[in-house]
Scaffold this motif. Structure first.
Motif, PDB file in Angstrom:
ATOM      1  N   MET C   1       0.793  -1.279  -0.112  1.00  0.00           N
ATOM      2  CA  MET C   1      -0.128   0.026   0.063  1.00  0.00           C
ATOM      3  C   MET C   1       0.993   1.236  -0.080  1.00  0.00           C
ATOM      4  O   MET C   1       0.854   1.963  -0.980  1.00  0.00           O
ATOM      5  CB  MET C   1      -1.023  -0.106   1.258  1.00  0.00           C
ATOM      6  CG  MET C   1      -1.823   1.025   1.296  1.00  0.00           C
ATOM      7  SD  MET C   1      -3.089   1.148  -0.254  1.00  0.00           S
ATOM      8  CE  MET C   1      -3.609   2.824   0.037  1.00  0.00           C
ATOM      9  N   ILE C   2       1.882   1.443   1.068  1.00  0.00           N
ATOM     10  CA  ILE C   2       2.472   2.566   0.895  1.00  0.00           C
ATOM     11  C   ILE C   2       3.786   2.277   0.070  1.00  0.00           C
ATOM     12  O   ILE C   2       4.198   1.256   0.456  1.00  0.00           O
ATOM     13  CB  ILE C   2       3.093   2.793   2.497  1.00  0.00           C
ATOM     14  CG1 ILE C   2       1.960   3.230   3.378  1.00  0.00           C
ATOM     15  CG2 ILE C   2       4.249   4.038   2.544  1.00  0.00           C
ATOM     16  CD1 ILE C   2       2.259   3.233   4.937  1.00  0.00           C
ATOM     17  N   PRO C   3       3.923   3.177  -0.820  1.00  0.00           N
ATOM     18  CA  PRO C   3       5.043   2.938  -1.805  1.00  0.00           C
ATOM     19  C   PRO C   3       6.455   2.912  -1.201  1.00  0.00           C
ATOM     20  O   PRO C   3       6.722   3.660  -0.115  1.00  0.00           O
ATOM     21  CB  PRO C   3       4.853   3.970  -2.893  1.00  0.00           C
ATOM     22  CG  PRO C   3       4.212   5.284  -1.926  1.00  0.00           C
ATOM     23  CD  PRO C   3       3.243   4.314  -0.955  1.00  0.00           C
ATOM     24  N   GLU C   4       7.283   1.716  -1.625  1.00  0.00           N
ATOM     25  CA  GLU C   4       8.499   1.823  -0.958  1.00  0.00           C
ATOM     26  C   GLU C   4       9.401   2.891  -1.916  1.00  0.00           C
ATOM     27  O   GLU C   4       9.677   2.786  -3.223  1.00  0.00           O
ATOM     28  CB  GLU C   4       9.187   0.499  -1.419  1.00  0.00           C
ATOM     29  CG  GLU C   4       8.456  -0.730  -0.552  1.00  0.00           C
ATOM     30  CD  GLU C   4       9.188  -0.930   0.633  1.00  0.00           C
ATOM     31  OE1 GLU C   4      10.293  -0.727   0.566  1.00  0.00           O
ATOM     32  OE2 GLU C   4       8.389  -1.456   1.537  1.00  0.00           O
ATOM     33  N   LEU C   5      10.144   3.861  -1.192  1.00  0.00           N
ATOM     34  CA  LEU C   5      10.833   4.689  -1.854  1.00  0.00           C
ATOM     35  C   LEU C   5      12.249   4.756  -1.536  1.00  0.00           C
ATOM     36  O   LEU C   5      12.609   4.346  -0.494  1.00  0.00           O
ATOM     37  CB  LEU C   5      10.205   6.055  -1.438  1.00  0.00           C
ATOM     38  CG  LEU C   5       8.798   6.483  -1.787  1.00  0.00           C
ATOM     39  CD1 LEU C   5       8.336   7.764  -1.310  1.00  0.00           C
ATOM     40  CD2 LEU C   5       8.493   6.339  -3.182  1.00  0.00           C
ATOM     41  N   GLU C   6      13.148   5.124  -2.517  1.00  0.00           N
ATOM     42  CA  GLU C   6      14.253   5.650  -2.134  1.00  0.00           C
ATOM     43  C   GLU C   6      14.567   7.002  -1.496  1.00  0.00           C
ATOM     44  O   GLU C   6      13.352   7.770  -1.719  1.00  0.00           O
ATOM     45  CB  GLU C   6      15.270   5.695  -3.399  1.00  0.00           C
ATOM     46  CG  GLU C   6      15.830   4.513  -3.811  1.00  0.00           C
ATOM     47  CD  GLU C   6      16.590   4.686  -5.229  1.00  0.00           C
ATOM     48  OE1 GLU C   6      17.680   5.380  -4.915  1.00  0.00           O
ATOM     49  OE2 GLU C   6      16.169   3.958  -6.335  1.00  0.00           O
ATOM     50  N   TYR C   7      15.285   7.310  -0.736  1.00  0.00           N
ATOM     51  CA  TYR C   7      15.413   8.345   0.213  1.00  0.00           C
ATOM     52  C   TYR C   7      13.910   8.862   0.925  1.00  0.00           C
ATOM     53  O   TYR C   7      13.574   9.876   0.815  1.00  0.00           O
ATOM     54  CB  TYR C   7      15.631   9.762  -0.579  1.00  0.00           C
ATOM     55  CG  TYR C   7      16.814   9.725  -1.357  1.00  0.00           C
ATOM     56  CD1 TYR C   7      18.004  10.089  -0.966  1.00  0.00           C
ATOM     57  CD2 TYR C   7      16.926   9.467  -2.885  1.00  0.00           C
ATOM     58  CE1 TYR C   7      19.276   9.904  -1.528  1.00  0.00           C
ATOM     59  CE2 TYR C   7      18.071   9.631  -3.536  1.00  0.00           C
ATOM     60  CZ  TYR C   7      19.312   9.858  -2.814  1.00  0.00           C
ATOM     61  OH  TYR C   7      20.326   9.748  -3.454  1.00  0.00           O
ATOM     62  N   ALA C   8      13.558   7.555   1.367  1.00  0.00           N
ATOM     63  CA  ALA C   8      12.036   7.860   1.886  1.00  0.00           C
ATOM     64  C   ALA C   8      12.022   8.863   3.017  1.00  0.00           C
ATOM     65  O   ALA C   8      11.095   9.537   3.105  1.00  0.00           O
ATOM     66  CB  ALA C   8      11.392   6.360   2.465  1.00  0.00           C
TER      67      ALA C   8
END
Lengths: 221, 253, 56
Positions: C1-8
């Motif tokens: 659901m919550i997107p996995e991001l770089e530099y989150a």
């Protein structure tokens, strides 16, 4: 015209009689010039590099000193209201008051700038540009400061507000002036910077007296 | 005919009770529009747009940073127009609206500076860069704060509003000069200006979230402006008849 | 659901700041309005003589 002159002469006489107070801008300038080497160290290269900026910042802060009392005493004893009752153009009186502020705070700083420049090892070829930049720039400081003083006249804490109002408006002056002096030190052309400062001066001379008159008027209503 | 009724309606907004009702009616719609646009915008920003090949996911910060920056500047223009109307025609409701623009505009400037600084840390490797845009945004923040401070410093709110309106107009003349001078200054001091992100080089897939967020932020500015103006009007008119009537009438709402 | 991001952390803290400022823009008028209404009601009660003095 004669009324403007009369007001100017009266303001200057008052400034001379209050001797000590009128010397404050100079004292301030030299306080900064003496404290900076003590703070950053006496190295001539470093001091020469920051000299134009320091002298200009000192000139700017010195011009803030006398602003609080530019219109306030006249407002408190009711003289200011008389300006509107007479048949003289109020803008003219405002101009002459701003001129006297410049003569009292700006001119002494200009006169003693060569000494300050020597103390900070400013390269000799930039001195003349520094002087010209001060000559064009300090009237702008007085004009903008006078506008801020007119705006804050009706408040009780003008002294707190003045620097906040003045600082954003004088950013361009500071940038062009120190840019010119720094360019002169590197033997680069300085005309563009000084020309832009002149343009700012013309703009300030035309707009500030009108805005300041409007602000004063609203404040004494 | 239509033109005339628009004109009459516009003039009626100068009357405090009408203006009060206008704010009350319009503000929930603007907030609702803001919510919808934000949801769409965020959906695009997080699920649709691919990460940038250079900035990777930090590019998503820009979907709030850029609209906030635009709104910080657009808010000043709105404030200046209102201030001009207030000074020329002396309409009190415009004076109040002009003054209430300042805290909202300052909030957007703050968002812009904070998110810009957070974006700059991984991308430029520093929290703060004396970059032209950053510096002129900082100066804009101080102008907003000066306007708020000047307005707050007066006992007489109307007088404060008018005087601060003059400052708004002075600032309007100055902001382009400040922006230009700061740009000049940064090019003088440092030849390099890292610009990974330029409007022209932007890929079209990045547009939808940007557009939605921009609309959202504009609606929010309007909604917050109406809410604040309504409160300010009530506070200034607390001794007036129409406020008492409102309170005695159909209860306090 | 919550997107996995770089530099989150950077991305989320930016959006967090945005959320806080937006929340403040909503809350400030509501809170101010409450205080204002309480003041106005009190003034009104004082004038009409219906003021219920807590410390008589």
């Amino acid at each position: 015209m004669s009324a403007m002159l009369a007001l100017l002469l009266r303001d200057l006489r008052l400034a001379i009689r209050h001797g000590g107070e009128s010397l404050m801008p100079l004292v301030f300038l030299f306080a900064v010039i003496i404290l900076v080497p003590l703070g950053v160290g006496p190295g001539p290269n470093l001091l020469a590099a920051i000299a134009p900026g320091m002298i200009w910042v000192a000139a700017l802060l010195a011009s803030l000193l006398a602003l609080e009392n530019l219109f306030r005493p006249d407002h408190e004893d009711g003289t200011l209201e008389q300006w509107w009752l007479g048949h003289l153009p109020v803008t003219g009186l405002v101009i002459s008051r701003l001129l006297s502020h410049w003569l009292v705070t700006g001119v002494p700083v200009i006169l003693f700038a060569p000494l300050a420049a020597q103390m900070l090892y400013l390269p000799p070829q930039s001195l003349s540009v520094l002087m010209i930049s001060l000559l064009i720039g300090t009237p702008i400081l007085s004009l903008i400061g006078g506008l801020a003083a007119a705006l804050t006249l009706g408040t009780n804490r003008g002294s707190v507000l003045l620097p906040i109002l003045v600082f954003p408006l004088v950013v361009p002056v500071l940038i062009f002036a120190t840019g010119a002096v720094a360019a002169a030190a590197d033997d680069l052309p300085v005309r563009a910077n000084l020309g832009l400062m002149l343009a700012l001066l013309v703009l300030a001379i035309t707009l500030v007296p009108l805005a300041a008159t409007a602000a004063l008027r609203l404040n004494i209503e | 005919m239509i033109w005339k009724s628009i004109k009459v309606g516009f003039h009626r907004l100068g009357s405090p009770p009408t203006f009060y009702r206008f704010c009350l009616l319009l503000s929930p719609w603007l907030w609702a529009g803001f919510a919808i646009c934000t949801i769409i915008g965020l959906y695009y920003a997080f699920y649709v747009v691919p990460p940038d090949y250079q900035q990777s996911d930090t590019v998503r910060i820009l979907y709030i940073h850029v609209p906030a920056a635009w709104q910080a500047m657009a808010g000043y223009v709105v404030m200046a127009i209102l201030a001009m109307i207030a000074l020329v025609w002396r309409i009190r409701t415009t004076e109040i609206m002009a003054m209430m623009c300042a805290p909202i505009g300052a909030a957007f400037t703050l968002i812009c500076l904070a998110t810009g600084s957070i974006w700059g840390r991984p991308m430029w490797g520093t929290w703060w860069e004396w970059d032209a845009r950053l510096t002129s945004m900082l100066v804009l923040l101080f102008i907003y704060l000066g306007i708020m401070g000047l307005y707050a410093a007066f006992e007489d709110r109307r007088k404060g509003a008018r005087v601060a309106c003059i400052l708004v107009l002075v600032g309007l003349v100055n902001i382009p000069i400040i922006h230009f001078s700061v740009e000049w200054w940064t090019t003088l001091h440092q030849g390099k200006t890292i610009r990974i992100f330029g409007e022209s080089s932007m890929h079209y897939s990045m547009m939808p979230p940007l557009i939605w967020m921009t609309i959202a932020v504009k609606l929010m500015f309007g909604a917050a402006l109406l809410d604040r103006s309504r409160n300010e009007l009530l506070s200034q008119d607390r001794r007036k008849g129409w406020v008492a009537k409102k309170l005695l009438g159909k209860g306090v709402k | 659901m919550i997107p996995e991001l770089e530099y989150a952390s950077f991305v989320w803290s930016s959006y967090g700041i945005f959320a806080v400022v937006v929340a403040w823009q909503i809350l400030q008028p509501v809170l101010y309005r409450r205080r204002l209404m309480a003041e106005l009601r009190e003034e009104q009660a004082l004038q009409s003589g219906e003021y219920d003095d807590p410390n008589p």
